[in-house]
Design a protein around this motif. Structure first.
Motif, PDB file in Angstrom:
ATOM      1  N   ASN A 102      87.755  42.623  80.975  1.00  0.00           N
ATOM      2  CA  ASN A 102      87.815  41.705  82.109  1.00  0.00           C
ATOM      3  C   ASN A 102      89.044  42.061  82.948  1.00  0.00           C
ATOM      4  OD1 ASN A 102      87.121  39.662  79.474  1.00  0.00           O
ATOM      5  ND2 ASN A 102      85.653  39.689  81.165  1.00  0.00           N
ATOM      6  N   PRO A 103      88.886  42.677  84.114  1.00  0.00           N
ATOM      7  CA  PRO A 103      90.044  43.083  84.920  1.00  0.00           C
ATOM      8  C   PRO A 103      91.007  41.949  85.227  1.00  0.00           C
ATOM      9  CG  PRO A 103      88.041  44.033  85.800  1.00  0.00           C
ATOM     10  CD  PRO A 103      87.610  43.066  84.742  1.00  0.00           C
ATOM     11  N   GLY A 104      90.477  40.730  85.410  1.00  0.00           N
ATOM     12  CA  GLY A 104      91.336  39.599  85.717  1.00  0.00           C
ATOM     13  C   GLY A 104      92.202  39.146  84.562  1.00  0.00           C
ATOM     14  N   LYS A 105      91.965  39.688  83.367  1.00  0.00           N
ATOM     15  CA  LYS A 105      92.730  39.291  82.188  1.00  0.00           C
ATOM     16  C   LYS A 105      93.467  40.465  81.533  1.00  0.00           C
ATOM     17  CE  LYS A 105      90.709  36.249  79.443  1.00  0.00           C
ATOM     18  NZ  LYS A 105      91.486  35.026  79.706  1.00  0.00           N
ATOM     19  N   VAL A 106      93.257  41.687  82.030  1.00  0.00           N
ATOM     20  CA  VAL A 106      93.922  42.858  81.445  1.00  0.00           C
ATOM     21  C   VAL A 106      95.430  42.653  81.433  1.00  0.00           C
ATOM     22  CG1 VAL A 106      94.485  45.294  81.863  1.00  0.00           C
ATOM     23  CG2 VAL A 106      92.110  44.513  82.020  1.00  0.00           C
ATOM     24  N   ALA A 122      91.218  58.688  78.950  1.00  0.00           N
ATOM     25  CA  ALA A 122      91.586  60.101  78.924  1.00  0.00           C
ATOM     26  C   ALA A 122      91.231  60.723  77.579  1.00  0.00           C
ATOM     27  CB  ALA A 122      93.074  60.260  79.208  1.00  0.00           C
ATOM     28  N   GLY A 123      91.157  59.885  76.537  1.00  0.00           N
ATOM     29  CA  GLY A 123      90.798  60.354  75.203  1.00  0.00           C
ATOM     30  C   GLY A 123      89.305  60.340  74.938  1.00  0.00           C
ATOM     31  N   GLY A 124      88.504  60.125  75.968  1.00  0.00           N
ATOM     32  CA  GLY A 124      87.054  60.196  75.824  1.00  0.00           C
ATOM     33  C   GLY A 124      86.348  58.867  75.671  1.00  0.00           C
ATOM     34  N   MET A 125      87.109  57.751  75.656  1.00  0.00           N
ATOM     35  CA  MET A 125      86.477  56.453  75.526  1.00  0.00           C
ATOM     36  C   MET A 125      85.927  55.992  76.878  1.00  0.00           C
ATOM     37  SD  MET A 125      86.811  55.887  72.314  1.00  0.00           S
ATOM     38  CE  MET A 125      87.177  57.539  71.687  1.00  0.00           C
ATOM     39  N   SER A 126      84.959  55.098  76.829  1.00  0.00           N
ATOM     40  CA  SER A 126      84.286  54.588  78.024  1.00  0.00           C
ATOM     41  C   SER A 126      84.788  53.173  78.305  1.00  0.00           C
ATOM     42  CB  SER A 126      82.770  54.597  77.781  1.00  0.00           C
ATOM     43  OG  SER A 126      82.084  53.793  78.699  1.00  0.00           O
ATOM     44  N   ILE A 127      85.377  52.966  79.486  1.00  0.00           N
ATOM     45  CA  ILE A 127      85.898  51.648  79.870  1.00  0.00           C
ATOM     46  C   ILE A 127      84.924  51.039  80.880  1.00  0.00           C
ATOM     47  CG2 ILE A 127      87.885  50.359  80.692  1.00  0.00           C
ATOM     48  CD1 ILE A 127      88.393  52.093  78.171  1.00  0.00           C
ATOM     49  N   GLN A 128      84.334  49.901  80.522  1.00  0.00           N
ATOM     50  CA  GLN A 128      83.259  49.315  81.312  1.00  0.00           C
ATOM     51  C   GLN A 128      83.535  47.839  81.595  1.00  0.00           C
ATOM     52  OE1 GLN A 128      80.898  51.266  82.567  1.00  0.00           O
ATOM     53  NE2 GLN A 128      81.460  53.117  81.416  1.00  0.00           N
ATOM     54  N   SER A 129      82.617  47.189  82.298  1.00  0.00           N
ATOM     55  CA  SER A 129      82.853  45.833  82.807  1.00  0.00           C
ATOM     56  C   SER A 129      82.308  44.732  81.904  1.00  0.00           C
ATOM     57  CB  SER A 129      82.226  45.695  84.198  1.00  0.00           C
ATOM     58  OG  SER A 129      82.295  44.348  84.639  1.00  0.00           O
ATOM     59  N   HIS A 130      83.138  43.704  81.728  1.00  0.00           N
ATOM     60  CA  HIS A 130      82.769  42.491  80.998  1.00  0.00           C
ATOM     61  C   HIS A 130      82.863  41.283  81.931  1.00  0.00           C
ATOM     62  CE1 HIS A 130      81.835  40.453  77.319  1.00  0.00           C
ATOM     63  NE2 HIS A 130      83.030  39.950  77.082  1.00  0.00           N
ATOM     64  N   GLY A 131      82.732  41.569  83.247  1.00  0.00           N
ATOM     65  CA  GLY A 131      82.938  40.513  84.224  1.00  0.00           C
ATOM     66  C   GLY A 131      84.410  40.393  84.579  1.00  0.00           C
ATOM     67  N   TRP A 132      84.721  39.637  85.622  1.00  0.00           N
ATOM     68  CA  TRP A 132      86.092  39.585  86.116  1.00  0.00           C
ATOM     69  C   TRP A 132      87.053  38.895  85.145  1.00  0.00           C
ATOM     70  CZ3 TRP A 132      89.296  41.879  89.178  1.00  0.00           C
ATOM     71  CH2 TRP A 132      90.509  41.269  89.501  1.00  0.00           C
ATOM     72  N   ARG A 151      83.643  42.938  92.146  1.00  0.00           N
ATOM     73  CA  ARG A 151      85.102  42.910  91.999  1.00  0.00           C
ATOM     74  C   ARG A 151      85.526  43.554  90.686  1.00  0.00           C
ATOM     75  NH1 ARG A 151      88.766  37.358  91.744  1.00  0.00           N
ATOM     76  NH2 ARG A 151      90.797  38.330  92.214  1.00  0.00           N
ATOM     77  N   SER A 152      84.811  43.240  89.626  1.00  0.00           N
ATOM     78  CA  SER A 152      85.146  43.794  88.318  1.00  0.00           C
ATOM     79  C   SER A 152      84.956  45.311  88.298  1.00  0.00           C
ATOM     80  CB  SER A 152      84.272  43.139  87.244  1.00  0.00           C
ATOM     81  OG  SER A 152      84.489  43.746  86.001  1.00  0.00           O
ATOM     82  N   THR A 162      87.757  56.095  86.340  1.00  0.00           N
ATOM     83  CA  THR A 162      86.466  56.611  85.872  1.00  0.00           C
ATOM     84  C   THR A 162      85.354  55.682  86.348  1.00  0.00           C
ATOM     85  OG1 THR A 162      86.728  55.422  83.767  1.00  0.00           O
ATOM     86  CG2 THR A 162      87.430  57.737  83.828  1.00  0.00           C
ATOM     87  N   ALA A 163      84.138  56.212  86.399  1.00  0.00           N
ATOM     88  CA  ALA A 163      83.009  55.431  86.897  1.00  0.00           C
ATOM     89  C   ALA A 163      82.650  54.295  85.944  1.00  0.00           C
ATOM     90  CB  ALA A 163      81.801  56.341  87.096  1.00  0.00           C
ATOM     91  N   VAL A 164      82.343  53.150  86.512  1.00  0.00           N
ATOM     92  CA  VAL A 164      81.887  51.990  85.743  1.00  0.00           C
ATOM     93  C   VAL A 164      80.409  51.792  86.045  1.00  0.00           C
ATOM     94  CG1 VAL A 164      82.115  49.500  85.407  1.00  0.00           C
ATOM     95  CG2 VAL A 164      84.152  50.913  85.727  1.00  0.00           C
ATOM     96  N   THR A 165      79.569  52.005  85.046  1.00  0.00           N
ATOM     97  CA  THR A 165      78.113  51.919  85.231  1.00  0.00           C
ATOM     98  C   THR A 165      77.461  50.900  84.313  1.00  0.00           C
ATOM     99  OG1 THR A 165      77.764  53.696  83.618  1.00  0.00           O
ATOM    100  CG2 THR A 165      77.983  54.339  85.942  1.00  0.00           C
ATOM    101  N   LEU A 166      78.227  50.358  83.356  1.00  0.00           N
ATOM    102  CA  LEU A 166      77.664  49.457  82.356  1.00  0.00           C
ATOM    103  C   LEU A 166      78.301  48.075  82.451  1.00  0.00           C
ATOM    104  CD1 LEU A 166      77.684  51.876  79.287  1.00  0.00           C
ATOM    105  CD2 LEU A 166      75.880  51.550  80.999  1.00  0.00           C
TER     106      LEU A 166
END
Length: 267
Positions: A102-106, A122-132, A151-152, A162-166
């Motif tokens: 959640n970008p609003g809580k990072v 950078a280590g190969g993990m995928s960072i995706q959206s859980h809502g704002w 927004r998220s 990196t691209a957010v697709t999920l």
């Protein structure tokens, strides 16, 4: 009850596991839900089982690009233990996962920072959206939902690079039209909380995930990998879903918190 996976589709069907926090040294108590917090030693045993039984584990991002029998690993909420404990154990075994934040809580107490998320990416993990900010999507009208999704996605792409697709809806709360709305907002897939078997051909509905709790044992995990016990999990999910609809999200959370001795825990 046994749910056999047809042999003709085994190569492109698997399961996705949904984790949250990992417990142990270096894992802050803040932002943890004990019911979903898996101790580090148990998590290591589970990862070893995935390597032994399923041949490995990967992120949904990578699995969707090339479906296989590898189990998909996902983490919701962006707890600091995802960086401190989960990531090193994944990297040690050459495994990957998606981390829905959640970008609003990072960066809040108990949650990973943007610098840590960039390091994981950078280590190969995928960072995706859980809502704002982890507000349930069922509480938002159509305009507010679209604003939240856009927004998220844009915030994570800006901070992580990196691209957010999920998209994974907070608490699994979603209306039937969410996958279509998400696609209009730049996402390709939604990962829900309903148990089931992944199918690489599915794109118009939420992809299922098996929820991992603190008490999940190795035998149950291995049954899931083999395609067994999933119908039972779906039945339990249906019962809980009925309770959520009957009580409403907030009354359900208060009741759940009292039963688990945690107060009002949103999940």
């Amino acid at each position: 009850m046994i749910d056999a996976i047809p042999s003709s589709t085994t190569a492109t069907r698997s399961i996705a596991l949904m984790y949250h926090a990992i417990g142990g040294p270096g894992s802050p108590d803040a932002a943890q839900d004990p019911h979903y917090t898996v101790e580090a030693s148990r998590f290591a045993t589970q990862l070893d089982a995935l390597v032994r039984v399923a041949g490995g584990a990967t992120s949904a991002r990578d699995w969707l690009a090339a479906p296989s029998r590898a189990v998909v690993l996902t983490f919701d909420d962006g707890h600091a233990s995802n960086h401190a404990l989960a990531w090193p154990m994944l990297a040690e075994r050459g495994l990957r996962a998606d981390f829905f934040v959640n970008p609003g809580k990072v960066g809040e107490a108990g949650l990973a920072s943007w610098a840590q998320l960039r390091e994981m990416a950078a280590g190969g993990m995928s960072i995706q959206s859980h809502g704002w900010n982890h507000r349930y999507f069922t509480e938002l009208d159509d305009r507010a939902l679209r604003e939240d999704l856009l927004r998220s996605r844009l915030a994570i792409e800006d901070h992580v690079g990196t691209a957010v697709t999920l998209l994974a809806p907070p608490g699994g709360r979603m209306r039937a039209e969410l996958p279509a709305v998400a696609r209009e907002c730049g996402y390709t897939h939604v990962l829900g909380s309903e148990p089931g078997v992944l199918d690489g051909a599915a794109s118009t509905r939420a992809l299922p995930r098996m929820s991992v709790t603190a008490a999940l044992d190795a035998a149950t995990l291995e049954r899931w990998i083999a395609g067994r016990g999933i119908a039972r999990a779906r039945l339990r999910y249906g019962v809980l879903g009925f309770a959520k609809r009957a009580l409403g999200d907030r009354r359900y959370e208060r009741l759940r918190g009292r039963l688990l001795g945690q107060g009002d825990v949103a999940r």
